[in-house]
Design a protein around this motif. Structure first.
Motif, PDB file in Angstrom:
ATOM      1  N   LEU A 117       0.821  -1.215   0.000  1.00  0.00           N
ATOM      2  CA  LEU A 117       0.000   0.000   0.000  1.00  0.00           C
ATOM      3  C   LEU A 117       0.854   1.265   0.000  1.00  0.00           C
ATOM      4  N   THR A 118       1.976   1.227   0.701  1.00  0.00           N
ATOM      5  CA  THR A 118       2.868   2.386   0.714  1.00  0.00           C
ATOM      6  C   THR A 118       3.437   2.639  -0.681  1.00  0.00           C
ATOM      7  N   LYS A 119       3.856   1.582  -1.346  1.00  0.00           N
ATOM      8  CA  LYS A 119       4.398   1.714  -2.705  1.00  0.00           C
ATOM      9  C   LYS A 119       3.317   2.193  -3.668  1.00  0.00           C
ATOM     10  N   ARG A 120       2.117   1.661  -3.500  1.00  0.00           N
ATOM     11  CA  ARG A 120       1.002   1.982  -4.408  1.00  0.00           C
ATOM     12  C   ARG A 120       0.511   3.412  -4.221  1.00  0.00           C
ATOM     13  N   VAL A 121       0.530   3.918  -2.991  1.00  0.00           N
ATOM     14  CA  VAL A 121       0.007   5.252  -2.732  1.00  0.00           C
ATOM     15  C   VAL A 121       0.949   6.338  -3.259  1.00  0.00           C
ATOM     16  N   HIS A 122       2.213   5.998  -3.473  1.00  0.00           N
ATOM     17  CA  HIS A 122       3.163   6.986  -3.992  1.00  0.00           C
ATOM     18  C   HIS A 122       3.046   7.168  -5.499  1.00  0.00           C
ATOM     19  N   GLN A 123       2.237   6.352  -6.167  1.00  0.00           N
ATOM     20  CA  GLN A 123       1.998   6.535  -7.591  1.00  0.00           C
ATOM     21  C   GLN A 123       0.856   7.533  -7.771  1.00  0.00           C
ATOM     22  N   ILE A 124       0.947   8.353  -8.809  1.00  0.00           N
ATOM     23  CA  ILE A 124      -0.132   9.306  -9.061  1.00  0.00           C
ATOM     24  C   ILE A 124      -1.343   8.548  -9.614  1.00  0.00           C
ATOM     25  N   PRO A 125      -2.546   9.063  -9.422  1.00  0.00           N
ATOM     26  CA  PRO A 125      -3.751   8.347  -9.874  1.00  0.00           C
ATOM     27  C   PRO A 125      -3.768   8.038 -11.368  1.00  0.00           C
ATOM     28  N   GLU A 126      -3.116   8.849 -12.185  1.00  0.00           N
ATOM     29  CA  GLU A 126      -3.096   8.579 -13.624  1.00  0.00           C
ATOM     30  C   GLU A 126      -2.345   7.294 -13.956  1.00  0.00           C
ATOM     31  N   ASP A 127      -1.380   6.920 -13.079  1.00  0.00           N
ATOM     32  CA  ASP A 127      -0.647   5.683 -13.301  1.00  0.00           C
ATOM     33  C   ASP A 127      -1.403   4.477 -12.764  1.00  0.00           C
ATOM     34  N   ARG A 128      -2.388   4.704 -11.922  1.00  0.00           N
ATOM     35  CA  ARG A 128      -3.137   3.597 -11.324  1.00  0.00           C
ATOM     36  C   ARG A 128      -4.499   3.367 -11.966  1.00  0.00           C
ATOM     37  N   PHE A 129      -5.115   4.409 -12.534  1.00  0.00           N
ATOM     38  CA  PHE A 129      -6.479   4.311 -13.059  1.00  0.00           C
ATOM     39  C   PHE A 129      -6.512   4.727 -14.523  1.00  0.00           C
ATOM     40  N   TYR A 130      -7.494   4.198 -15.260  1.00  0.00           N
ATOM     41  CA  TYR A 130      -7.649   4.540 -16.667  1.00  0.00           C
ATOM     42  C   TYR A 130      -8.306   5.908 -16.840  1.00  0.00           C
ATOM     43  N   PHE A 131      -9.194   6.285 -15.948  1.00  0.00           N
ATOM     44  CA  PHE A 131      -9.906   7.565 -16.032  1.00  0.00           C
ATOM     45  C   PHE A 131     -10.175   8.056 -14.624  1.00  0.00           C
ATOM     46  N   PRO A 132     -10.497   9.340 -14.443  1.00  0.00           N
ATOM     47  CA  PRO A 132     -10.733   9.857 -13.090  1.00  0.00           C
ATOM     48  C   PRO A 132     -11.908   9.131 -12.421  1.00  0.00           C
ATOM     49  N   GLU A 133     -11.635   8.529 -11.302  1.00  0.00           N
ATOM     50  CA  GLU A 133     -12.647   7.733 -10.601  1.00  0.00           C
ATOM     51  C   GLU A 133     -13.603   8.619  -9.806  1.00  0.00           C
ATOM     52  N   VAL A 134     -13.103   9.686  -9.235  1.00  0.00           N
ATOM     53  CA  VAL A 134     -13.941  10.608  -8.465  1.00  0.00           C
ATOM     54  C   VAL A 134     -13.780  12.006  -9.053  1.00  0.00           C
ATOM     55  N   SER A 135     -14.755  12.866  -8.776  1.00  0.00           N
ATOM     56  CA  SER A 135     -14.760  14.192  -9.403  1.00  0.00           C
ATOM     57  C   SER A 135     -13.592  15.060  -8.936  1.00  0.00           C
ATOM     58  N   SER A 136     -13.046  14.807  -7.757  1.00  0.00           N
ATOM     59  CA  SER A 136     -11.935  15.634  -7.283  1.00  0.00           C
ATOM     60  C   SER A 136     -10.661  15.364  -8.076  1.00  0.00           C
ATOM     61  N   TRP A 137     -10.571  14.244  -8.766  1.00  0.00           N
ATOM     62  CA  TRP A 137      -9.389  13.964  -9.569  1.00  0.00           C
ATOM     63  C   TRP A 137      -9.401  14.726 -10.884  1.00  0.00           C
ATOM     64  N   ALA A 138     -10.527  15.268 -11.284  1.00  0.00           N
ATOM     65  CA  ALA A 138     -10.603  15.983 -12.563  1.00  0.00           C
ATOM     66  C   ALA A 138      -9.675  17.187 -12.543  1.00  0.00           C
ATOM     67  N   TYR A 139      -9.514  17.796 -11.384  1.00  0.00           N
ATOM     68  CA  TYR A 139      -8.584  18.916 -11.249  1.00  0.00           C
ATOM     69  C   TYR A 139      -7.180  18.345 -11.167  1.00  0.00           C
ATOM     70  N   GLY A 140      -6.377  18.594 -12.162  1.00  0.00           N
ATOM     71  CA  GLY A 140      -5.007  18.110 -12.167  1.00  0.00           C
ATOM     72  C   GLY A 140      -4.814  16.814 -12.933  1.00  0.00           C
ATOM     73  N   TRP A 141      -5.867  16.224 -13.504  1.00  0.00           N
ATOM     74  CA  TRP A 141      -5.718  14.993 -14.275  1.00  0.00           C
ATOM     75  C   TRP A 141      -4.929  15.314 -15.539  1.00  0.00           C
ATOM     76  N   ASN A 142      -3.915  14.552 -15.834  1.00  0.00           N
ATOM     77  CA  ASN A 142      -2.979  14.775 -16.944  1.00  0.00           C
ATOM     78  C   ASN A 142      -2.295  16.135 -16.846  1.00  0.00           C
ATOM     79  N   MET A 143      -2.080  16.596 -15.638  1.00  0.00           N
ATOM     80  CA  MET A 143      -1.428  17.883 -15.425  1.00  0.00           C
ATOM     81  C   MET A 143       0.020  17.840 -15.890  1.00  0.00           C
TER      82      MET A 143
END
Length: 192
Positions: A117-143
């Motif tokens: 979990l520590t290793k996984r949490v240090h990755q940005i969401p774009e590397d873990r998910f195909y698209f923004p899972e929650v609306s708060s990720w829309a800000y900064g997605w593919n920044m």
């Protein structure tokens, strides 16, 4: 003070009734003069049949349109993205790196889970998910794609938010006419 009146005045009521009666008489007169013509139009059988020549021309035009279609090859706009797994339509998360997955089973039960979990949490969401899972990720997605295009300064770090949002000279001093409010204490007499 005059009271509010409702409806039409009594002396105007007769004139109003006369105007309505006159209008009704004119309508009746028009109907009587045009009654024979209205009956002919109303009792005329509907003729909605289309002539055979017109239907044949229409059929031929449709058939010709289908036969003489100019066939163009479909233009391929872009190739499929090689980074996206074809199973991505069903999956929410991208596949986990096998080295990271091995962390779960390394060490004791608690340490393996914690390390994963520590290793996984240090990755940005774009590397873990195909698209923004929650609306708060829309800000900064593919920044990071946009940040790569920004111009570097010759003097060090670039402070985009600080320059565009905060004041350049800080909050500023109080105006000259502003004085501290008086503080009441036992040593100050307020009876003057």
């Amino acid at each position: 003070m005059p009271t509010a009146q409702r409806g039409i005045d009594a002396h105007l009521e007769k004139g109003w009734a006369h105007a309505i009666e006159k209008e009704n008489m004119l309508r009746l007169k028009w109907f009587r003069t045009n009654e024979r013509r209205l009956n002919e139009i109303a009792n005329k059988p509907p003729n909605r049949a289309v002539p055979e020549e017109v239907t044949e021309k229409y059929k031929e035009a449709i058939v010709d349109n289908y036969r003489n279609v100019i066939k163009n090859p479909r233009i391929k706009t872009r190739d499929a993205d090689p980074l996206i797994d074809p199973r991505a339509m069903q999956a929410i998360m991208k596949p986990v790196n096998p080295a990271t997955t091995r962390l779960i089973y390394s060490g004791s039960n608690k340490d393996g889970r914690k390390n994963y979990l520590t290793k996984r949490v240090h990755q940005i969401p774009e590397d873990r998910f195909y698209f923004p899972e929650v609306s708060s990720w829309a800000y900064g997605w593919n920044m990071w794609d946009v940040v790569k295009e920004t111009r570097k300064t010759g003097f060090g770090r670039q402070q985009v938010i600080k320059d565009s949002f905060y004041r350049r000279r800080g909050v500023g001093c109080d105006p000259e006419w502003y004085k501290e409010p008086a503080v009441f204490s036992p040593s100050i007499c307020s009876c003057n």
